[in-house]
Write a protein that holds these residues in place. Structure first.
Motif, PDB file in Angstrom:
ATOM      1  N   LYS A   1      92.287   1.985 -39.117  1.00  0.00           N
ATOM      2  CA  LYS A   1      92.755   1.894 -40.506  1.00  0.00           C
ATOM      3  C   LYS A   1      94.235   2.239 -40.629  1.00  0.00           C
ATOM      4  O   LYS A   1      94.779   2.262 -41.719  1.00  0.00           O
ATOM      5  CB  LYS A   1      91.942   2.852 -41.379  1.00  0.00           C
ATOM      6  CG  LYS A   1      90.461   2.515 -41.479  1.00  0.00           C
ATOM      7  CD  LYS A   1      90.227   1.278 -42.323  1.00  0.00           C
ATOM      8  CE  LYS A   1      88.740   1.024 -42.499  1.00  0.00           C
ATOM      9  NZ  LYS A   1      88.474  -0.132 -43.383  1.00  0.00           N
ATOM     10  N   ASP A   2      94.868   2.528 -39.484  1.00  0.00           N
ATOM     11  CA  ASP A   2      96.301   2.839 -39.436  1.00  0.00           C
ATOM     12  C   ASP A   2      96.649   4.123 -40.187  1.00  0.00           C
ATOM     13  O   ASP A   2      97.743   4.256 -40.733  1.00  0.00           O
ATOM     14  CB  ASP A   2      97.112   1.668 -40.001  1.00  0.00           C
ATOM     15  CG  ASP A   2      98.412   1.481 -39.232  1.00  0.00           C
ATOM     16  OD1 ASP A   2      98.484   1.949 -38.081  1.00  0.00           O
ATOM     17  OD2 ASP A   2      99.362   0.905 -39.792  1.00  0.00           O
ATOM     18  N   LEU A   3      95.706   5.066 -40.206  1.00  0.00           N
ATOM     19  CA  LEU A   3      95.969   6.362 -40.838  1.00  0.00           C
ATOM     20  C   LEU A   3      96.711   7.269 -39.860  1.00  0.00           C
ATOM     21  O   LEU A   3      96.428   7.251 -38.657  1.00  0.00           O
ATOM     22  CB  LEU A   3      94.647   7.040 -41.218  1.00  0.00           C
ATOM     23  CG  LEU A   3      94.071   6.706 -42.591  1.00  0.00           C
ATOM     24  CD1 LEU A   3      92.597   7.085 -42.641  1.00  0.00           C
ATOM     25  CD2 LEU A   3      94.821   7.463 -43.671  1.00  0.00           C
ATOM     26  N   PRO A   4      97.659   8.074 -40.323  1.00  0.00           N
ATOM     27  CA  PRO A   4      98.260   9.086 -39.453  1.00  0.00           C
ATOM     28  C   PRO A   4      97.187  10.104 -39.048  1.00  0.00           C
ATOM     29  O   PRO A   4      96.531  10.689 -39.911  1.00  0.00           O
ATOM     30  CB  PRO A   4      99.321   9.743 -40.344  1.00  0.00           C
ATOM     31  CG  PRO A   4      99.535   8.782 -41.477  1.00  0.00           C
ATOM     32  CD  PRO A   4      98.237   8.086 -41.674  1.00  0.00           C
ATOM     33  N   VAL A   5      97.007  10.313 -37.752  1.00  0.00           N
ATOM     34  CA  VAL A   5      95.942  11.192 -37.256  1.00  0.00           C
ATOM     35  C   VAL A   5      96.514  12.187 -36.243  1.00  0.00           C
ATOM     36  O   VAL A   5      97.259  11.786 -35.339  1.00  0.00           O
ATOM     37  CB  VAL A   5      94.809  10.392 -36.571  1.00  0.00           C
ATOM     38  CG1 VAL A   5      93.663  11.317 -36.195  1.00  0.00           C
ATOM     39  CG2 VAL A   5      94.313   9.268 -37.460  1.00  0.00           C
ATOM     40  N   PHE A   6      96.153  13.443 -36.409  1.00  0.00           N
ATOM     41  CA  PHE A   6      96.535  14.492 -35.460  1.00  0.00           C
ATOM     42  C   PHE A   6      95.256  15.124 -34.920  1.00  0.00           C
ATOM     43  O   PHE A   6      94.345  15.423 -35.680  1.00  0.00           O
ATOM     44  CB  PHE A   6      97.394  15.561 -36.138  1.00  0.00           C
ATOM     45  CG  PHE A   6      98.499  14.994 -36.975  1.00  0.00           C
ATOM     46  CD1 PHE A   6      99.651  14.495 -36.380  1.00  0.00           C
ATOM     47  CD2 PHE A   6      98.394  14.926 -38.354  1.00  0.00           C
ATOM     48  CE1 PHE A   6     100.672  13.955 -37.144  1.00  0.00           C
ATOM     49  CE2 PHE A   6      99.393  14.389 -39.132  1.00  0.00           C
ATOM     50  CZ  PHE A   6     100.543  13.897 -38.521  1.00  0.00           C
ATOM     51  N   HIS A   7      95.207  15.330 -33.618  1.00  0.00           N
ATOM     52  CA  HIS A   7      93.982  15.844 -32.997  1.00  0.00           C
ATOM     53  C   HIS A   7      94.287  17.138 -32.238  1.00  0.00           C
ATOM     54  O   HIS A   7      95.150  17.171 -31.359  1.00  0.00           O
ATOM     55  CB  HIS A   7      93.405  14.805 -32.035  1.00  0.00           C
ATOM     56  CG  HIS A   7      92.090  15.207 -31.451  1.00  0.00           C
ATOM     57  ND1 HIS A   7      91.632  14.722 -30.236  1.00  0.00           N
ATOM     58  CD2 HIS A   7      91.123  16.049 -31.891  1.00  0.00           C
ATOM     59  CE1 HIS A   7      90.456  15.247 -29.974  1.00  0.00           C
ATOM     60  NE2 HIS A   7      90.127  16.063 -30.957  1.00  0.00           N
ATOM     61  N   TYR A   8      93.592  18.210 -32.613  1.00  0.00           N
ATOM     62  CA  TYR A   8      93.718  19.504 -31.936  1.00  0.00           C
ATOM     63  C   TYR A   8      92.394  19.815 -31.223  1.00  0.00           C
ATOM     64  O   TYR A   8      91.327  19.608 -31.783  1.00  0.00           O
ATOM     65  CB  TYR A   8      93.973  20.630 -32.930  1.00  0.00           C
ATOM     66  CG  TYR A   8      95.152  20.465 -33.842  1.00  0.00           C
ATOM     67  CD1 TYR A   8      96.387  21.056 -33.548  1.00  0.00           C
ATOM     68  CD2 TYR A   8      95.048  19.754 -35.042  1.00  0.00           C
ATOM     69  CE1 TYR A   8      97.468  20.923 -34.397  1.00  0.00           C
ATOM     70  CE2 TYR A   8      96.122  19.624 -35.901  1.00  0.00           C
ATOM     71  CZ  TYR A   8      97.330  20.205 -35.575  1.00  0.00           C
ATOM     72  OH  TYR A   8      98.398  20.082 -36.429  1.00  0.00           O
ATOM     73  N   GLU A   9      92.496  20.346 -30.012  1.00  0.00           N
ATOM     74  CA  GLU A   9      91.316  20.827 -29.297  1.00  0.00           C
ATOM     75  C   GLU A   9      91.520  22.296 -28.942  1.00  0.00           C
ATOM     76  O   GLU A   9      92.527  22.655 -28.335  1.00  0.00           O
ATOM     77  CB  GLU A   9      91.087  20.027 -28.022  1.00  0.00           C
ATOM     78  CG  GLU A   9      90.587  18.619 -28.256  1.00  0.00           C
ATOM     79  CD  GLU A   9      90.298  17.923 -26.942  1.00  0.00           C
ATOM     80  OE1 GLU A   9      89.131  17.943 -26.502  1.00  0.00           O
ATOM     81  OE2 GLU A   9      91.245  17.374 -26.352  1.00  0.00           O
ATOM     82  N   ILE A  10      90.567  23.124 -29.336  1.00  0.00           N
ATOM     83  CA  ILE A  10      90.622  24.559 -29.072  1.00  0.00           C
ATOM     84  C   ILE A  10      89.446  24.923 -28.183  1.00  0.00           C
ATOM     85  O   ILE A  10      88.320  24.495 -28.437  1.00  0.00           O
ATOM     86  CB  ILE A  10      90.548  25.361 -30.394  1.00  0.00           C
ATOM     87  CG1 ILE A  10      91.671  24.939 -31.350  1.00  0.00           C
ATOM     88  CG2 ILE A  10      90.616  26.861 -30.123  1.00  0.00           C
ATOM     89  CD1 ILE A  10      91.527  25.522 -32.743  1.00  0.00           C
ATOM     90  N   GLU A  11      89.715  25.736 -27.171  1.00  0.00           N
ATOM     91  CA  GLU A  11      88.621  26.169 -26.304  1.00  0.00           C
ATOM     92  C   GLU A  11      87.757  27.174 -27.047  1.00  0.00           C
ATOM     93  O   GLU A  11      88.261  28.106 -27.675  1.00  0.00           O
ATOM     94  CB  GLU A  11      89.172  26.801 -25.025  1.00  0.00           C
ATOM     95  CG  GLU A  11      88.083  27.145 -24.023  1.00  0.00           C
ATOM     96  CD  GLU A  11      88.651  27.700 -22.733  1.00  0.00           C
ATOM     97  OE1 GLU A  11      87.918  28.439 -22.056  1.00  0.00           O
ATOM     98  OE2 GLU A  11      89.823  27.400 -22.419  1.00  0.00           O
ATOM     99  N   GLU A  12      86.456  26.996 -26.974  1.00  0.00           N
ATOM    100  CA  GLU A  12      85.528  27.845 -27.710  1.00  0.00           C
ATOM    101  C   GLU A  12      85.681  29.314 -27.324  1.00  0.00           C
ATOM    102  O   GLU A  12      85.815  29.659 -26.155  1.00  0.00           O
ATOM    103  CB  GLU A  12      84.081  27.396 -27.451  1.00  0.00           C
ATOM    104  CG  GLU A  12      83.071  28.105 -28.341  1.00  0.00           C
ATOM    105  CD  GLU A  12      81.661  27.566 -28.121  1.00  0.00           C
ATOM    106  OE1 GLU A  12      80.921  27.464 -29.088  1.00  0.00           O
ATOM    107  OE2 GLU A  12      81.311  27.258 -26.962  1.00  0.00           O
ATOM    108  N   ASN A  13      85.636  30.186 -28.360  1.00  0.00           N
ATOM    109  CA  ASN A  13      85.679  31.641 -28.167  1.00  0.00           C
ATOM    110  C   ASN A  13      86.924  32.109 -27.413  1.00  0.00           C
ATOM    111  O   ASN A  13      86.894  33.094 -26.684  1.00  0.00           O
ATOM    112  CB  ASN A  13      84.428  32.128 -27.431  1.00  0.00           C
ATOM    113  CG  ASN A  13      83.158  31.853 -28.204  1.00  0.00           C
ATOM    114  OD1 ASN A  13      83.178  31.798 -29.434  1.00  0.00           O
ATOM    115  ND2 ASN A  13      82.055  31.687 -27.507  1.00  0.00           N
TER     116      ASN A  13
END
Length: 414
Positions: free
Chosen positions: A356-368
């Motif tokens: 859909k051509d939306l600006p997207v930012f992706h964060y990944e955090i390690e659990e705990n």
């Protein structure tokens, strides 16, 4: 913390000047900590921590009374690290003057006290005169402390010399102080946030190290830092009509992170410029996979006014599906874990947003992981500061919050 961005187009070219403002403030804070509006940049380097007396450590329940402070930060860290379950302790947050909620909590606390448990009542008010905070405290003091003095411990967190602080000193209550110039929404690594986290047993050192690394990475290589990428995009897209920023958290225990960021962005960037023009990016929070069946419909159908952030946890353990009781209902599900399903939904959503051509930012955090969490939260604070500076507004004040207080005081007089 891992970060990636997709479909980013309208990056503003005015970020370098704003970055220089933060870098100069960082150097100024090194010379004189807590001396500028950027005082929160000194917090990751402040080695002092609240000294928690043994009598407080033995308490089973911590009640925190605060209005508009970083209460969501404490709850966000507690939930993200699942500390409530790990520590066996409980935090009760009283952040609204809702009669039914206050009465319900008083009854609950009385039950604990009747069982000879100990509780801590912590009152947080920078000025020491916040009507909602003091009102709740007065009620708890009357209904709980007066009757169970040996089991109820009182802690105040306020500016040194505030009216609340002076009364606490006279009463010999335990007092903590807020660093000068640190505003509530940026106070996450001050005594406001650290006292309850230390009481719970959170690894505060790792939290601070993560925040420190995020700040130093930004200073050394700002053009490649997620705080700059997101802030530059948000400001640039805002000028092109995108005035909504939605965070989709693919982990239920991260919901309070979204609420904390909502407070941070709304109060920092929702302003009126010198020429009278209103500025505002509206933050919203959704939870995956629940809201994929509701809010995502709006996100994917109405794409012109929003930017998106997807936040996920990298989990180490998950329940697998081995049963073949319902083999024909869902393809390829046998042998998969619940995290596999969550990850598939997350990537399917990101793919749909990109289409859909939306600006997207992706964060990944390690659990705990307290370090990753500290890095993420410091990054988001830098992001909001930078967004405000690019939009030529003050990201530290909140002049319009006083508007409701004026009417409130007049009504109280009547």
């Amino acid at each position: 913390m891992l970060f990636s961005s997709f479909s980013i187009k309208n990056i503003t070219n005015t970020a370098p000047l704003a970055v220089e403002g933060i870098k100069k403030a960082f150097e100024d804070e090194k010379l004189a900590p807590y001396a500028t509006p950027y005082a929160s940049l000194s917090l990751p380097y402040d080695l002092s921590i609240p000294n928690i007396a043994e009598t407080l450590r033995q308490a089973e329940t911590l009640v925190i009374i605060w209005i508009g402070w970083s209460n969501l930060w404490t709850l966000a860290v507690m939930d993200a690290l699942r500390m409530n379950k790990k520590s066996g302790k409980e935090i009760i947050s009283l952040d609204t003057v809702d009669t039914a909620d206050i009465e319900r909590n008083i009854l609950y606390l009385r039950e604990k006290l009747e069982k000879w448990e100990h509780i801590i009542i912590t009152t947080i008010s920078k000025s020491g005169t916040t009507a909602e905070t003091i009102g709740i405290f007065e009620i708890l003091y009357t209904k709980l402390y007066s009757e169970y003095k040996s089991q109820v411990h009182i802690v105040t967190i306020s500016d040194p010399g505030s009216k609340l602080d002076l009364i606490a000193e006279q009463q010999w209550w335990i007092r903590y102080h807020l660093p000068k110039n640190v505003g509530g929404r940026y106070s996450v690594l001050s005594s406001v946030g650290l006292f309850p986290l230390l009481w719970l047993g959170v690894d505060v050192h790792s939290l601070r190290v993560g925040a420190r690394e995020a700040l130093e990475d930004f200073i050394k290589k700002w053009w490649d830092h997620p705080a700059n990428t997101v802030a530059s995009s948000l400001a640039g897209e805002y000028k092109n009509g995108r005035n909504i920023f939605e965070h989709f958290f693919f982990a239920k225990n991260l919901e309070n992170l979204g609420k904390w960021y909502r407070q941070l962005l709304a109060e920092s960037v929702g302003k009126i410029q010198k020429d009278g023009q209103s500025i505002g990016i509206t933050p919203t929070t959704s939870i995956g996979t629940t809201d994929l069946h509701s809010v995502a419909q709006l996100d994917l159908a109405h794409t012109r006014d929003r930017s998106m952030a997807v936040v996920s946890l990298r989990s180490k353990n998950s329940i697998r599906i081995w049963s073949s009781l319902l083999p024909e209902l869902v393809e390829n599900i046998r042998g998969k874990s619940l995290d596999d399903i969550m990850l598939a939904a997350e990537h399917g959503f990101i793919g749909a947003l990109k289409m859909k051509d939306l600006p997207v930012f992706h964060y990944e955090i390690e659990e705990n992981n307290a370090h990753d969490l500290g890095y993420f939260l410091q990054t988001k604070m830098l992001e909001v500061m930078l967004t405000g500076l690019i939009l030529e507004i003050n990201p530290f004040d909140q002049p319009n919050v006083e508007d409701y207080k004026i009417g409130m005081k007049e009504y109280m007089k009547k």
